[in-house]
Structures are given as C-alpha cells and as structure tokens.
Write an enzyme that holds these catalytic residues in place. Sequence first.
Site, PDB file in Angstrom:
ATOM      1  N   HIS A 117    -149.735  85.002 -33.728  1.00 49.76           N
ATOM      2  CA  HIS A 117    -150.769  85.492 -34.643  1.00 49.76           C
ATOM      3  C   HIS A 117    -150.107  85.948 -35.941  1.00 49.76           C
ATOM      4  O   HIS A 117    -149.442  86.974 -35.983  1.00 49.76           O
ATOM      5  CB  HIS A 117    -151.556  86.645 -34.008  1.00 49.76           C
ATOM      6  N   LEU A 118    -150.298  85.171 -36.968  1.00 48.17           N
ATOM      7  CA  LEU A 118    -149.739  85.437 -38.282  1.00 48.17           C
ATOM      8  C   LEU A 118    -150.068  86.860 -38.737  1.00 48.17           C
ATOM      9  O   LEU A 118    -151.196  87.326 -38.553  1.00 48.17           O
ATOM     10  CB  LEU A 118    -150.345  84.432 -39.277  1.00 48.17           C
ATOM     11  N   HIS A 119    -149.100  87.547 -39.322  1.00 53.52           N
ATOM     12  CA  HIS A 119    -149.326  88.860 -39.914  1.00 53.52           C
ATOM     13  C   HIS A 119    -148.277  89.100 -40.990  1.00 53.52           C
ATOM     14  O   HIS A 119    -147.153  88.633 -40.897  1.00 53.52           O
ATOM     15  CB  HIS A 119    -149.308  89.962 -38.857  1.00 53.52           C
ATOM     16  N   CYS A 120    -148.685  89.807 -42.012  1.00 55.19           N
ATOM     17  CA  CYS A 120    -147.824  90.089 -43.157  1.00 55.19           C
ATOM     18  C   CYS A 120    -147.407  91.558 -43.122  1.00 55.19           C
ATOM     19  O   CYS A 120    -148.251  92.450 -43.070  1.00 55.19           O
ATOM     20  CB  CYS A 120    -148.588  89.776 -44.446  1.00 55.19           C
ATOM     21  N   HIS A 121    -146.108  91.802 -43.136  1.00 56.95           N
ATOM     22  CA  HIS A 121    -145.570  93.166 -43.122  1.00 56.95           C
ATOM     23  C   HIS A 121    -145.446  93.709 -44.542  1.00 56.95           C
ATOM     24  O   HIS A 121    -145.037  92.990 -45.454  1.00 56.95           O
ATOM     25  CB  HIS A 121    -144.158  93.183 -42.514  1.00 56.95           C
TER      26      HIS A 121
END
Length: 162
Positions: A117-121
């Site tokens: 699941h793509l996520h941006c930090h």
Amino acid sequence: MKNLWAPWRIEYILGPKAGECVFCLDEDTSRDRERLVLFRGRYNFVIMNKYPYCNGHIMVAPYGHSACLTDLAPATSADLMHLVSACVDILKKHFKTQGINVGINLGEAAGAGVREHLHCHLVPRWNGDSNFMAVMADVRTIPQHIEDTYAALLPHFEGLQY
C-alpha cells in the site's frame, strides 16, 4: 549492555501481524484517533507514523490499496501531491522545521515497510538533529509522546483546504 525503554512498542510486538492493512481505512471515522488519522481528503488521507523517526513523522496515503505510483488514477496522484504540499506547510508552521524529508519507498528493496500500500513519508528535520544518540548508539530520541503530538497537529488539519 544498552537498554532502551520503549513501552509503546509492545503493542506492535504482541499484536497481530496479518490481516488489516494499516493504510486501508473504511468510512467509519470513530477509530481515527486510535489509528492516528489526522485528515481524510477526497482521494487520500494523512496518518501519523505509529513508530516515528522523530516527532511529527506523518504519512499521506491513497484510500485505494495500490503498491505503485503508476497504479494510481491521475486524480488520486494529483491529490496526493497537493495533500503532501499542505502537510509540508503544516509541519513547517507547527514544528518550526528547518527541513523536511519527503519520500515514497516503492517495493521492499527500496525500504517499504508496507510494500502493498503506497504511502508518502514526511519527516520533519532540524539542523543538528542527528546527534550522538543516532550516530553512536543507533538510537533515536522522541521527546514528545505520540498522543500529544497527535493532539497538537489535529487542529491544523481541521477544516484544511488544499
């Protein structure tokens, strides 16, 4: 022998490892505080990292379960970047950051902890924040409890227009 006191980690250690994806949200908002969800937008949402590198470590993720940027619909992709920009502004204002690391790890080889699941930090940074603890002891210091950080950030996201 080095000891590091981190009692909040026991929830992760003893908790279930399979099943619910931390980035898959249903429409029920009653668990948002528990799940550390700060904001729900049209295509993406903002959630705090439960095991942060530093205070204010937040993530932006699409509602859809996608592993790669190329899997996102154009509207979701554009909305993701708009929400990341809004988060940068909030982190700068609240934490008085001198910098922010923004990154997306695509795939296990790139360091993705949740590769499905793509996520941006977004990680707030300050000059000199890489002190001796991280360098000499491979330890990070987190000066504020995550629930206090959540309570401090939440008002910045209420009524957010981006």
